[in-house]
Motif scaffolding. Structure first.
Motif, PDB file in Angstrom:
ATOM      1  N   LEU A 205       9.783 -22.033   0.348  1.00  0.00           N
ATOM      2  CA  LEU A 205       9.203 -22.095   1.688  1.00  0.00           C
ATOM      3  C   LEU A 205       7.707 -21.808   1.662  1.00  0.00           C
ATOM      4  N   LEU A 206       7.274 -20.936   0.776  1.00  0.00           N
ATOM      5  CA  LEU A 206       5.838 -20.698   0.644  1.00  0.00           C
ATOM      6  C   LEU A 206       5.122 -21.974   0.187  1.00  0.00           C
ATOM      7  N   LEU A 207       5.782 -22.724  -0.690  1.00  0.00           N
ATOM      8  CA  LEU A 207       5.196 -23.988  -1.142  1.00  0.00           C
ATOM      9  C   LEU A 207       5.105 -25.005  -0.002  1.00  0.00           C
ATOM     10  N   VAL A 208       6.027 -24.933   0.961  1.00  0.00           N
ATOM     11  CA  VAL A 208       5.911 -25.793   2.143  1.00  0.00           C
ATOM     12  C   VAL A 208       4.600 -25.490   2.860  1.00  0.00           C
ATOM     13  N   GLY A 209       4.282 -24.187   2.981  1.00  0.00           N
ATOM     14  CA  GLY A 209       3.014 -23.809   3.603  1.00  0.00           C
ATOM     15  C   GLY A 209       1.822 -24.355   2.845  1.00  0.00           C
ATOM     16  N   VAL A 210       1.901 -24.335   1.507  1.00  0.00           N
ATOM     17  CA  VAL A 210       0.822 -24.897   0.688  1.00  0.00           C
ATOM     18  C   VAL A 210       0.700 -26.400   0.936  1.00  0.00           C
ATOM     19  N   ALA A 211       1.829 -27.080   1.017  1.00  0.00           N
ATOM     20  CA  ALA A 211       1.821 -28.526   1.244  1.00  0.00           C
ATOM     21  C   ALA A 211       1.187 -28.852   2.595  1.00  0.00           C
ATOM     22  N   LEU A 212       1.483 -28.058   3.610  1.00  0.00           N
ATOM     23  CA  LEU A 212       0.890 -28.285   4.930  1.00  0.00           C
ATOM     24  C   LEU A 212      -0.627 -28.137   4.881  1.00  0.00           C
ATOM     25  N   ARG A 213      -1.115 -27.236   4.061  1.00  0.00           N
ATOM     26  CA  ARG A 213      -2.564 -27.089   3.892  1.00  0.00           C
ATOM     27  C   ARG A 213      -3.150 -28.314   3.198  1.00  0.00           C
ATOM     28  N   LEU A 214      -2.468 -28.764   2.139  1.00  0.00           N
ATOM     29  CA  LEU A 214      -2.957 -29.928   1.399  1.00  0.00           C
ATOM     30  C   LEU A 214      -2.989 -31.174   2.272  1.00  0.00           C
ATOM     31  N   LEU A 215      -2.011 -31.308   3.137  1.00  0.00           N
ATOM     32  CA  LEU A 215      -1.924 -32.475   4.016  1.00  0.00           C
ATOM     33  C   LEU A 215      -2.775 -32.313   5.277  1.00  0.00           C
ATOM     34  N   ARG A 216      -3.487 -31.198   5.357  1.00  0.00           N
ATOM     35  CA  ARG A 216      -4.383 -30.919   6.482  1.00  0.00           C
ATOM     36  C   ARG A 216      -3.649 -30.926   7.819  1.00  0.00           C
ATOM     37  N   ILE A 217      -2.406 -30.437   7.797  1.00  0.00           N
ATOM     38  CA  ILE A 217      -1.608 -30.347   9.017  1.00  0.00           C
ATOM     39  C   ILE A 217      -1.818 -28.998   9.693  1.00  0.00           C
TER      40      ILE A 217
END
Length: 248
Positions: free
Chosen positions: A210-222
């Motif tokens: 779930l922490l990686l989901v947060g990282v992905a949201l940052r990468l996708l600029r969401i």
């Protein structure tokens, strides 16, 4: 294999990938770099999803009950997030990135500083919050070999190419975080031995996903999820498993 070799290889992979990315970065248009970062964000979501599925682990369910695993992950994120927020972990990680930027790339404009800090923060989180970081480092310390960290090194090396092409020197500075986090976890494995049963590791893996989901949201600029503030959840998760198992 001597404990710590896996982390050394990981650092060398990040440095090599980062240098390749820096060489390519000046030759790639901004749009191309953004597309590469978006692709990494999507792949991070895939890895996050597979890690989060550990919440369905049979061993975890047997230890805490069928309905408790999701609540344990939720509790870990809440308690860990509150703790990390009070400790201002996200702010401290960004401050460390700013300090490194001034030491390694001083004299640049505010836009370049922000790019350096963003590269340092995002890369540090990508390289240090995945389940392979925890499991691989602890196993390395236990003397079980560095196979997981060697696999992680390959993944991080390719990721560093793309990140350095997008964010620049900040990605190479993330090696400091890799050494600090993985080195500490390796020492924990050396000092304490096998302290985490399979159920506890499953909870840590699901929480890390779930922490990686947060990282992905940052990468996708969401959304700029303060993932660093949530990092204590990785410690809280196995504690909650132990508490729930004890009161059953």
């Amino acid at each position: 294999m001597v404990p710590g070799v896996g982390t050394l290889v990981n650092v060398l992979a990040v440095l090599a990938g980062g240098l390749v990315g820096l060489l390519l970065g000046n030759r790639l248009p901004v749009r191309t770099r953004e597309v590469v970062t978006d692709g990494l964000g999507l792949v991070t979501l895939l890895i996050a999803g597979t890690s989060a599925m550990a919440v369905l682990d049979d061993g975890l369910a047997e230890t805490v009950g069928d309905s408790a695993p999701v609540l344990i992950v939720l509790g870990a994120l809440l308690v860990g997030g509150i703790t990390g927020s009070l400790l201002r972990l996200e702010e401290r990680v960004e401050s460390l990135g700013g300090w490194l930027q001034r030491r390694l790339a001083g004299g640049q404009g505010s836009a370049d500083r922000q790019r350096f800090v963003e590269g340092f923060v995002v890369s540090s989180l990508i390289f240090c919050t995945g389940p392979l970081t925890i499991l691989g480092s602890i196993n390395d310390g236990l003397g079980n070999g560095a196979d997981q960290l060697l696999l992680k090194s390959a993944l991080d090396g390719f990721a560093a190419i793309a990140f350095a092409a997008s964010f620049g020197w900040g990605v190479l500075a993330a090696c400091v975080t890799v050494v600090a986090v993985q080195g500490s976890l390796t020492l924990v494995g050396v000092a304490l031995g096998d302290v985490l049963p399979d159920a506890h590791l499953a909870a840590v893996t699901a929480t890390g996903g779930l922490l990686l989901v947060g990282v992905a949201l940052r990468l996708l600029r969401i959304r700029e999820v303060p993932v660093a503030d949530l990092l204590p959840a990785l410690v809280v998760a196995p504690v909650l498993v132990q508490v729930v198992a004890a009161v059953r």
